[in-house]
Design a protein around this motif. Structure first.
Motif, PDB file in Angstrom:
ATOM      1  N   ASP A 229       0.801  -1.215   0.000  1.00  0.00           N
ATOM      2  CA  ASP A 229       0.000   0.000   0.000  1.00  0.00           C
ATOM      3  C   ASP A 229       0.838   1.270   0.000  1.00  0.00           C
ATOM      4  O   ASP A 229       0.498   2.248  -0.670  1.00  0.00           O
ATOM      5  CB  ASP A 229      -0.991   0.004   1.181  1.00  0.00           C
ATOM      6  CG  ASP A 229      -0.273  -0.017   2.532  1.00  0.00           C
ATOM      7  OD1 ASP A 229       0.930  -0.329   2.546  1.00  0.00           O
ATOM      8  OD2 ASP A 229      -0.921   0.282   3.551  1.00  0.00           O
ATOM      9  N   LYS A 230       1.959   1.267   0.729  1.00  0.00           N
ATOM     10  CA  LYS A 230       2.761   2.494   0.786  1.00  0.00           C
ATOM     11  C   LYS A 230       3.328   2.852  -0.579  1.00  0.00           C
ATOM     12  O   LYS A 230       3.412   4.026  -0.947  1.00  0.00           O
ATOM     13  CB  LYS A 230       3.889   2.347   1.807  1.00  0.00           C
ATOM     14  CG  LYS A 230       3.421   2.446   3.248  1.00  0.00           C
ATOM     15  CD  LYS A 230       4.563   2.832   4.160  1.00  0.00           C
ATOM     16  CE  LYS A 230       4.039   3.154   5.563  1.00  0.00           C
ATOM     17  NZ  LYS A 230       5.104   3.645   6.447  1.00  0.00           N
TER      18      LYS A 230
ATOM     19  N   GLU B 258       0.400   4.091  -2.795  1.00  0.00           N
ATOM     20  CA  GLU B 258       0.010   5.461  -2.445  1.00  0.00           C
ATOM     21  C   GLU B 258       1.074   6.461  -2.868  1.00  0.00           C
ATOM     22  O   GLU B 258       0.760   7.554  -3.333  1.00  0.00           O
ATOM     23  CB  GLU B 258      -0.234   5.556  -0.939  1.00  0.00           C
ATOM     24  CG  GLU B 258      -1.495   4.829  -0.488  1.00  0.00           C
ATOM     25  CD  GLU B 258      -1.575   4.719   1.031  1.00  0.00           C
ATOM     26  OE1 GLU B 258      -0.680   5.283   1.704  1.00  0.00           O
ATOM     27  OE2 GLU B 258      -2.514   4.085   1.525  1.00  0.00           O
ATOM     28  N   ARG B 259       2.346   6.086  -2.708  1.00  0.00           N
ATOM     29  CA  ARG B 259       3.423   7.008  -3.062  1.00  0.00           C
ATOM     30  C   ARG B 259       3.369   7.368  -4.541  1.00  0.00           C
ATOM     31  O   ARG B 259       3.524   8.531  -4.922  1.00  0.00           O
ATOM     32  CB  ARG B 259       4.774   6.397  -2.740  1.00  0.00           C
ATOM     33  CG  ARG B 259       5.955   7.295  -3.139  1.00  0.00           C
ATOM     34  CD  ARG B 259       7.287   6.583  -3.029  1.00  0.00           C
ATOM     35  NE  ARG B 259       7.590   6.183  -1.684  1.00  0.00           N
ATOM     36  CZ  ARG B 259       7.821   4.927  -1.316  1.00  0.00           C
ATOM     37  NH1 ARG B 259       7.748   3.977  -2.218  1.00  0.00           N
ATOM     38  NH2 ARG B 259       8.093   4.623  -0.071  1.00  0.00           N
TER      39      ARG B 259
ATOM     40  N   TYR C  48      -6.903  -0.491  -0.005  1.00  0.00           N
ATOM     41  CA  TYR C  48      -5.731  -0.401   0.843  1.00  0.00           C
ATOM     42  C   TYR C  48      -5.979   0.280   2.182  1.00  0.00           C
ATOM     43  O   TYR C  48      -5.117   0.278   3.049  1.00  0.00           O
ATOM     44  CB  TYR C  48      -4.606   0.356   0.121  1.00  0.00           C
ATOM     45  CG  TYR C  48      -4.012  -0.396  -1.049  1.00  0.00           C
ATOM     46  CD1 TYR C  48      -3.243  -1.535  -0.843  1.00  0.00           C
ATOM     47  CD2 TYR C  48      -4.215   0.036  -2.358  1.00  0.00           C
ATOM     48  CE1 TYR C  48      -2.688  -2.226  -1.907  1.00  0.00           C
ATOM     49  CE2 TYR C  48      -3.662  -0.645  -3.432  1.00  0.00           C
ATOM     50  CZ  TYR C  48      -2.905  -1.776  -3.202  1.00  0.00           C
ATOM     51  OH  TYR C  48      -2.366  -2.461  -4.249  1.00  0.00           O
TER      52      TYR C  48
ATOM     53  N   ALA D 209       1.425  -3.100   6.446  1.00  0.00           N
ATOM     54  CA  ALA D 209       2.555  -2.383   5.856  1.00  0.00           C
ATOM     55  C   ALA D 209       3.722  -2.319   6.830  1.00  0.00           C
ATOM     56  O   ALA D 209       3.548  -2.043   7.992  1.00  0.00           O
ATOM     57  CB  ALA D 209       2.126  -0.973   5.469  1.00  0.00           C
TER      58      ALA D 209
ATOM     59  N   ASP E 143       7.427  -0.702   8.125  1.00  0.00           N
ATOM     60  CA  ASP E 143       7.987   0.639   8.193  1.00  0.00           C
ATOM     61  C   ASP E 143       9.265   0.724   7.372  1.00  0.00           C
ATOM     62  O   ASP E 143      10.357   0.964   7.878  1.00  0.00           O
ATOM     63  CB  ASP E 143       8.281   1.005   9.651  1.00  0.00           C
ATOM     64  CG  ASP E 143       8.702   2.457   9.773  1.00  0.00           C
ATOM     65  OD1 ASP E 143       9.386   2.772  10.762  1.00  0.00           O
ATOM     66  OD2 ASP E 143       8.355   3.250   8.880  1.00  0.00           O
TER      67      ASP E 143
ATOM     68  N   ASP F 109      10.765   1.971   3.268  1.00  0.00           N
ATOM     69  CA  ASP F 109      10.477   2.734   2.072  1.00  0.00           C
ATOM     70  C   ASP F 109      10.132   1.825   0.895  1.00  0.00           C
ATOM     71  O   ASP F 109       9.363   2.193   0.028  1.00  0.00           O
ATOM     72  CB  ASP F 109      11.682   3.606   1.686  1.00  0.00           C
ATOM     73  CG  ASP F 109      11.751   4.856   2.538  1.00  0.00           C
ATOM     74  OD1 ASP F 109      10.747   5.133   3.205  1.00  0.00           O
ATOM     75  OD2 ASP F 109      12.798   5.523   2.527  1.00  0.00           O
TER      76      ASP F 109
END
Length: 580
Positions: A88-89, A92-93, A148, A154, A156, A158
């Motif tokens: 998801d991160k 979204e990014r 999401y 998720a 932590d 990058d």
């Protein structure tokens, strides 16, 4: 930081395309850009919010311009196993949604299909080849919220490195703060040999080779750990591995380069040889330097298969090439090549040595380091720790019945003095020096303490050079360049009306508009007239003025010729050369 830069580059490309196609006006673009910069949002979002164009029109434009399909996400039922392929991160990014998977290809809906940084990130994190399709930003946002929003899994980090790290527990590799000097070397060695870390390091090296990078920068910071590639002379962000893998990755590289993994306070230099398939081998020159938050590693890629040894293909203009060739075929004297690190000096020297390399000539080189092995030439690697420096090697060469000597770099008076004396006693000496242009090389030698009469007696030619990026042939087109801008670059009046080209970006050049590099040269022939000016004590500026009067093309003039010929761009002229 990286994401802001990626978004900025993407916004710049999109804005230029929309204005060029007259979809929006320059004024509308400026207003939307100001809002985008102020709000930290995407340019396309602000353009639609301001009412300058509809989302559907924007998607249609991007679809047509980039040659990729557009999709209506509302009408697509995306399988759960496909959605799980992108964390998801990351989704979204980059404002993207996975749509379908076919074999090794993942179809991803994106608001901006030209964002090569996002595509590279997705390719790395998923392990799939990415096929972008266009969707509206609001539709993507809706899908992200639907699928999401409730995902609490998720990590932590990058990036999602599951495809590379497998089942490795990254918590087992601890980040060691600077003051914690007590490190268990055995544990560090074991962690660096762990299969996932080995795969990750190998993947970075192979990826750099495939992208034709010249350097790899692996950099630790307080809250970040990043990898950058230098491609065509410009650094590009490649990835952000988890910081917990920092020590294991750097130790792995140090082991590959036969360096001491227990020594973390002093700089170290080494070499890695990587076998690629059956016939290709790649060398990496490794430099490790301690920083505040760990050791930074820089690897220089040395690909002998790409080494250009044909002097006629380096980028010389016919006149300067003839001057340089005449000088290197003299029975004695000194020929110097100058320029900053990474300007191609070694390639120029190697091409000269290749031309001079015959069975009748005894050629010896003192290098630090030896970048490429050249058959028929005696190459000596400097080792400062045992007293083998350029001066010591030169003294030894003179007892070895040499014809031609190449010194990697003249760094001090001792090396300069021995080199000049060798040039005056029947030897041809080639070397490099770090100066901004060719005429200032003379002043640099004088400042080292060499007498003017020795400089003029030995010196035959000085070549200054820079590397400029070449316009991609696949997306080259005529650019609209203001003449005032060209005048500021010192373009002669007779060239102001000639077409100037640029690359708009395509798949071949990763949307950069550039593909490959060419050298520009400033060749100073040290003839009798110029020698007289040196003896009279002319300054660097006066020597340069006299050299230009005698017909020398400066670096700026040489790069302007490349621009007028459609090889490079005004941006590269300004970036690589100083005004005359």
């Amino acid at each position: 930081m990286a994401n802001d830069q990626d978004a900025s580059d993407s916004n710049e490309r999109l804005g230029e395309m929309l204005v060029r196609e007259q979809v929006i006006s320059p004024d509308e673009l400026q207003k939307a850009k100001k809002r985008s910069e102020r709000e930290g949002s995407r340019l396309g979002y602000e353009l639609t919010k301001l009412g300058y164009l509809d989302e559907e029109d924007l998607s249609s434009f991007l679809s047509k311009h980039h040659g990729v399909p557009s999709v209506e996400l509302d009408a697509i039922d995306i399988p759960g196993e496909v959605l799980e392929l992108i964390p998801d991160k990351i989704a979204e990014r980059h404002q993207c949604v996975p749509v379908n998977r076919s074999g090794n290809t993942l179809v991803v809906a994106m608001a901006d299909p030209s964002n090569v940084y996002a595509i590279d990130d997705l390719r790395f994190s998923t392990g799939y080849e990415i096929e972008p399709v266009v969707a509206t930003e609001s539709a993507i946002e809706q899908k992200l919220n639907e699928h999401y929003a409730d995902d609490e899994a998720a990590e932590d980090l990058d990036y999602d490195y599951d495809s590379i790290l497998g089942d490795m527990d990254v918590d087992d590799v601890d980040y060691v703060e600077e003051e914690e000097e007590a490190v268990d070397v055995n544990d560090l060695a074991n962690a660096s040999e762990d299969a996932p870390v080995v795969r990750l390091v190998n993947m970075i090296l192979v990826d750099a080779i495939e992208k034709e990078a010249s350097d790899i920068h692996i950099e630790p910071y307080e809250k970040d750990f990043r990898v950058r590639f230098r491609i065509d002379g410009v650094l590009h962000e490649a990835m952000h591995p988890p910081r917990k893998l920092q020590d294991a990755m750097i130790s792995r590289l140090k082991i590959m380069a036969s360096l001491d993994i227990a020594e973390r306070r002093l700089p170290q230099d080494g070499r890695i040889k990587l076998k690629m398939g059956r016939d290709q081998e790649m060398d990496f020159r490794v430099s490790v330097m301690p920083t505040m938050f760990g050791e930074k590693v820089v690897l220089r890629l040395l690909d002998k298969s790409n080494l250009q040894l044909d002097m006629t293909k380096l980028g010389f203009e016919p006149g300067p090439l003839e001057t340089f060739q005449d000088a290197i075929h003299q029975p004695h004297g000194m020929c110097l090549v100058t320029g900053p690190t990474g300007s191609g000096k070694t390639t120029t020297l190697y091409s000269a040595l290749s031309e001079l390399n015959t069975t009748s000539e005894n050629i010896s080189t003192a290098e630090d380091p030896v970048e490429f092995n050249l058959g028929g030439i005696n190459q000596c690697q400097m080792k400062e720790d045992i007293g083998l420096n350029f001066a010591a090697a030169l003294r030894s060469f003179l007892r070895q019945d040499p014809d031609i000597i190449m010194v990697g770099e003249i760094r001090d008076f001792e090396t300069a003095e021995i080199s000049i004396k060798a040039a005056l006693t029947g030897h041809l000496v080639l070397s490099t020096l770090h100066t901004n242009d060719a005429p200032s090389t003379v002043s640099r030698l004088l400042n080292m303490g060499v007498e003017p009469f020795l400089v003029t007696a030995a010196l035959e030619v000085v070549v200054a050079q820079r590397l400029c990026r070449c316009i991609c042939d696949h997306c080259k087109e005529i650019a609209d360049v203001d003449q005032d801008r060209l005048r500021k670059l010192q373009v002669p009046d007779e060239h102001l009306d000639k077409p100037i080209c640029e690359g708009v970006g395509c798949e071949n050049c990763d949307q950069t508009g550039y593909d490959g590099m060419t050298a520009v040269f400033e060749v100073l022939e040290v003839n009798d007239e110029f020698k007289e000016y040196v003896i009279q004590g002319y300054s660097s500026a006066e020597l340069k003025a006299e050299a230009i009067r005698m017909g020398m093309d400066t670096l700026r003039q040489a790069s302007i010729k490349k621009m007028v010929e459609g090889i490079t761009t005004p941006e590269e002229v300004a970036r690589n050369t100083a005004p005359d």
